[in-house]
Design a protein around this motif. Structure first.
Motif, PDB file in Angstrom:
ATOM      1  N   PHE A 221       0.825  -1.201   0.000  1.00 17.83           N
ATOM      2  CA  PHE A 221       0.000   0.000   0.000  1.00 17.83           C
ATOM      3  C   PHE A 221       0.861   1.253   0.000  1.00 17.83           C
ATOM      4  O   PHE A 221       1.965   1.277   0.541  1.00 17.83           O
ATOM      5  N   ALA A 222       0.336   2.277  -0.670  1.00 18.46           N
ATOM      6  CA  ALA A 222       0.983   3.580  -0.732  1.00 18.46           C
ATOM      7  C   ALA A 222       0.015   4.610  -0.177  1.00 18.46           C
ATOM      8  O   ALA A 222      -1.174   4.595  -0.500  1.00 18.46           O
ATOM      9  N   LEU A 223       0.523   5.490   0.661  1.00 20.82           N
ATOM     10  CA  LEU A 223      -0.299   6.530   1.274  1.00 20.82           C
ATOM     11  C   LEU A 223      -0.208   7.811   0.453  1.00 20.82           C
ATOM     12  O   LEU A 223       0.881   8.205   0.018  1.00 20.82           O
ATOM     13  N   GLU A 236      -0.848  -2.736   8.400  1.00 18.96           N
ATOM     14  CA  GLU A 236       0.283  -3.616   8.699  1.00 18.96           C
ATOM     15  C   GLU A 236      -0.148  -4.769   9.605  1.00 18.96           C
ATOM     16  O   GLU A 236       0.374  -5.879   9.474  1.00 18.96           O
ATOM     17  N   ARG A 237      -1.097  -4.517  10.498  1.00 21.74           N
ATOM     18  CA  ARG A 237      -1.611  -5.619  11.323  1.00 21.74           C
ATOM     19  C   ARG A 237      -2.332  -6.660  10.468  1.00 21.74           C
ATOM     20  O   ARG A 237      -2.377  -7.838  10.837  1.00 21.74           O
ATOM     21  N   ARG A 238      -2.871  -6.255   9.336  1.00 24.12           N
ATOM     22  CA  ARG A 238      -3.518  -7.187   8.420  1.00 24.12           C
ATOM     23  C   ARG A 238      -2.504  -7.877   7.502  1.00 24.12           C
ATOM     24  O   ARG A 238      -2.885  -8.682   6.654  1.00 24.12           O
ATOM     25  N   GLY A 239      -1.218  -7.553   7.638  1.00 26.59           N
ATOM     26  CA  GLY A 239      -0.178  -8.208   6.855  1.00 26.59           C
ATOM     27  C   GLY A 239       0.289  -7.433   5.645  1.00 26.59           C
ATOM     28  O   GLY A 239       1.212  -7.876   4.944  1.00 26.59           O
ATOM     29  N   ALA A 240      -0.306  -6.276   5.360  1.00 21.94           N
ATOM     30  CA  ALA A 240       0.083  -5.489   4.194  1.00 21.94           C
ATOM     31  C   ALA A 240       1.425  -4.797   4.438  1.00 21.94           C
ATOM     32  O   ALA A 240       1.829  -4.578   5.578  1.00 21.94           O
ATOM     33  N   ARG A 241       2.107  -4.443   3.347  1.00 17.68           N
ATOM     34  CA  ARG A 241       3.434  -3.817   3.440  1.00 17.68           C
ATOM     35  C   ARG A 241       3.389  -2.415   2.850  1.00 17.68           C
ATOM     36  O   ARG A 241       2.881  -2.204   1.752  1.00 17.68           O
ATOM     37  N   HIS A 242       3.950  -1.472   3.598  1.00 17.05           N
ATOM     38  CA  HIS A 242       3.936  -0.070   3.197  1.00 17.05           C
ATOM     39  C   HIS A 242       5.085   0.241   2.241  1.00 17.05           C
ATOM     40  O   HIS A 242       6.232  -0.158   2.478  1.00 17.05           O
ATOM     41  N   LEU A 243       4.803   0.985   1.161  1.00 15.49           N
ATOM     42  CA  LEU A 243       5.831   1.483   0.252  1.00 15.49           C
ATOM     43  C   LEU A 243       6.181   2.902   0.687  1.00 15.49           C
ATOM     44  O   LEU A 243       5.458   3.857   0.379  1.00 15.49           O
ATOM     45  N   ALA A 244       7.264   3.042   1.420  1.00 16.54           N
ATOM     46  CA  ALA A 244       7.652   4.358   1.938  1.00 16.54           C
ATOM     47  C   ALA A 244       8.169   5.228   0.809  1.00 16.54           C
ATOM     48  O   ALA A 244       8.956   4.779  -0.042  1.00 16.54           O
ATOM     49  N   ALA A 245       7.731   6.489   0.778  1.00 16.46           N
ATOM     50  CA  ALA A 245       8.155   7.419  -0.268  1.00 16.46           C
ATOM     51  C   ALA A 245       7.767   8.824   0.148  1.00 16.46           C
ATOM     52  O   ALA A 245       6.870   9.014   0.980  1.00 16.46           O
ATOM     53  N   TRP A 257       7.175   9.306  -5.451  1.00 16.52           N
ATOM     54  CA  TRP A 257       6.058   8.455  -5.011  1.00 16.52           C
ATOM     55  C   TRP A 257       5.728   7.421  -6.092  1.00 16.52           C
ATOM     56  O   TRP A 257       5.583   6.228  -5.804  1.00 16.52           O
ATOM     57  N   LEU A 258       5.620   7.886  -7.327  1.00 19.17           N
ATOM     58  CA  LEU A 258       5.328   6.963  -8.428  1.00 19.17           C
ATOM     59  C   LEU A 258       6.474   5.976  -8.640  1.00 19.17           C
ATOM     60  O   LEU A 258       6.256   4.792  -8.938  1.00 19.17           O
ATOM     61  N   ARG A 259       7.702   6.448  -8.466  1.00 20.23           N
ATOM     62  CA  ARG A 259       8.864   5.582  -8.691  1.00 20.23           C
ATOM     63  C   ARG A 259       8.923   4.446  -7.679  1.00 20.23           C
ATOM     64  O   ARG A 259       9.300   3.318  -8.006  1.00 20.23           O
ATOM     65  N   ALA A 260       8.536   4.733  -6.445  1.00 22.98           N
ATOM     66  CA  ALA A 260       8.527   3.675  -5.427  1.00 22.98           C
ATOM     67  C   ALA A 260       7.575   2.555  -5.822  1.00 22.98           C
ATOM     68  O   ALA A 260       7.877   1.365  -5.651  1.00 22.98           O
ATOM     69  N   ILE A 261       6.425   2.916  -6.363  1.00 22.18           N
ATOM     70  CA  ILE A 261       5.457   1.911  -6.802  1.00 22.18           C
ATOM     71  C   ILE A 261       5.964   1.199  -8.053  1.00 22.18           C
ATOM     72  O   ILE A 261       5.879  -0.032  -8.166  1.00 22.18           O
ATOM     73  N   ALA A 262       6.504   1.968  -8.989  1.00 25.26           N
ATOM     74  CA  ALA A 262       7.003   1.379 -10.235  1.00 25.26           C
ATOM     75  C   ALA A 262       8.127   0.384  -9.970  1.00 25.26           C
ATOM     76  O   ALA A 262       8.183  -0.694 -10.582  1.00 25.26           O
ATOM     77  N   THR A 263       9.014   0.723  -9.059  1.00 25.96           N
ATOM     78  CA  THR A 263      10.110  -0.189  -8.711  1.00 25.96           C
ATOM     79  C   THR A 263       9.563  -1.478  -8.105  1.00 25.96           C
ATOM     80  O   THR A 263      10.018  -2.577  -8.432  1.00 25.96           O
TER      81      THR A 263
END
Length: 437
Positions: A221-223, A236-245, A257-263
């Protein structure tokens, strides 16, 4: 893909933070209903509170003449607050009447205006009971918008966090984008990601209740908003992983922000450049035009919305300003860290507020622009300081490339206005000169 460049003089992530716990000048979390009720088209927000809360929503949201609003207040009387009436029974009756009159409601949020100890009703228990009564057509959730427990934008955070536990489980590898955006901005974002070949893209909140929005250990997930700390923890308690950017403000923030998702999803550099080159060029041009009045100027942020750190990064790196102090109600390292990495060292970073002390620092610094709440703006203007209302930065579309010039313009307009007023004062009109002669 290359990461964004860091400041040559180091960032602010490890800078000392001035933590203050005094009197605050912020709106309460109920204010978030103003944009959330427009975003979630099949939701209704029922505030359980006093007439004061009803007046706040009516005055802040405006009277809706042409459309029936999707919020209201279940007003507590003196006997309710004294615990003399069966508030649960009365609430059940009011909810039944509301849902009978508004069959379009699919999500009902019970929003506490005060802690349960004050309003004498357990809204969590009430939501659970009412969900069972009105399922499957209506999902009933609850959260607190109390000014004792939440500040301005934390209302959205509490609302979205309440939705996470009821999302379905999934094992699919999917992107979940989290945070309420204006529809036109959300469409732009989805288009950019789709053009890169990323999908499916899930949204929280969705415009309509969406059973396809699910979460699991393969969810990333991205905020889009920097004030979603509780929602981040719930996911995160549900097991999802944050894409920090860095957050998607301006050219640099949007690209990072877009690059973090694209990578994460293996998008090639050629594809990334092909999709982002044209909107990036438009953003840079628009920012350059709007920022002419900002270059070399200083800015001071009072804490208000938790947007302050990414906005300070935008103003210093893309608009040529110098930050004197950057205050935020809360600083969350996992959320604000990437922007702090890019914010050039120098400003005082402060968390929380002791408003009198911070006012003293602002007066001593005499910044060219002060970003603050409505309650402080007029007094500071009277003292000769140029201000920008922080609330506009929440209600105005400012995310991603196409809004980057508008974002810079929100800051440059008060600076230009002040400059024009000084010019007019220094150059008396022809009529004034005639009188003087």
């Amino acid at each position: 893909m290359n990461a964004p460049l860091t400041p040559t003089n180091g960032g602010c992530r490890s800078a000392p933070v001035l933590k203050e716990r005094g009197q605050r000048e912020v709106f309460c979390g109920l204010t978030g209903i103003i944009w959330l009720h427009r975003k979630m088209q099949d939701a209704f927000f029922l505030v359980v509170g006093s007439r004061t809360c009803a007046h706040l929503l009516q005055s802040a949201a405006g009277v809706m003449i042409f459309a029936e609003p999707r919020f209201g207040t279940a007003i507590l009387e003196e006997q309710d607050l004294a615990g003399m009436a069966d508030a649960h029974q009365e609430l059940d009756r009011e909810v039944a009447r509301l849902l009978a009159r508004r069959p379009d409601i699919r999500q009902l949020f019970l929003v506490g205006s005060c802690p349960s100890e004050v309003i004498k009703i357990d809204l969590a228990r009430a939501a659970e009971r009412l969900s069972q009564v009105h399922a499957p057509h209506v999902r009933v959730l609850n959260y607190s918008g109390s000014g004792i427990e939440t500040t301005f934008t934390e209302g959205e955070d509490a609302c979205l966090a309440s939705m996470v536990p009821v999302l379905k489980d999934t094992t699919a590898r999917e992107l979940l984008v989290v945070g309420a955006l204006p529809d036109v901005v959300e469409d732009q974002m989805v288009s950019l990601l789709t053009d890169m070949g990323i999908g499916p893209i899930r949204l929280l909140p969705a415009r309509l209740i969406d059973d396809t929005t699910a979460v699991g250990e393969n969810t990333v997930f991205a905020l889009t908003q920097p004030f979603l700390g509780d929602t981040h923890a719930a996911l995160e308690r549900r097991g999802a992983r944050h894409l920090a950017a860095p957050f998607p403000f301006g050219d640099e923030g949007t690209t990072a922000w877009l690059r973090a998702i694209a990578t994460e999803f293996g998008v090639s550099e050629d594809t990334f450049e092909a999709v982002t080159a044209a909107p990036r060029a438009r953003a840079r041009k628009a920012i350059a035009q709007a920022a002419e009045a900002l270059r070399g100027k200083s800015v001071f942020f009072f804490p208000d919305s938790q947007l302050e750190i990414p906005l300070a990064r935008f103003l210093t790196r893309e608009c040529g300003m110098t930050a004197v102090e950057v205050g935020s109600p809360y600083i969350h390292d996992a959320l604000h860290g990437p922007d702090l990495d890019l914010l050039p060292a120098g400003p005082q970073i402060s968390e929380g507020q002791d408003v009198d002390k911070q006012l003293d620092r602002a007066r001593a610094a005499r910044p060219d622009l002060t970003v603050c709440g409505l309650g402080l703006a007029n007094p500071l203007e009277a003292e000769g300081l140029t201000t920008k209302w922080a609330i506009e930065l929440v209600f105005t579309p400012v995310h991603f490339y196409e809004q980057a010039g508008d974002l810079a313009g929100l800051f440059s307009r008060p600076v230009r206005r002040k400059s024009l007023l000084h010019m007019e004062a220094a150059s008396p009109s022809q009529e004034t000169r005639e009188v003087a002669r």
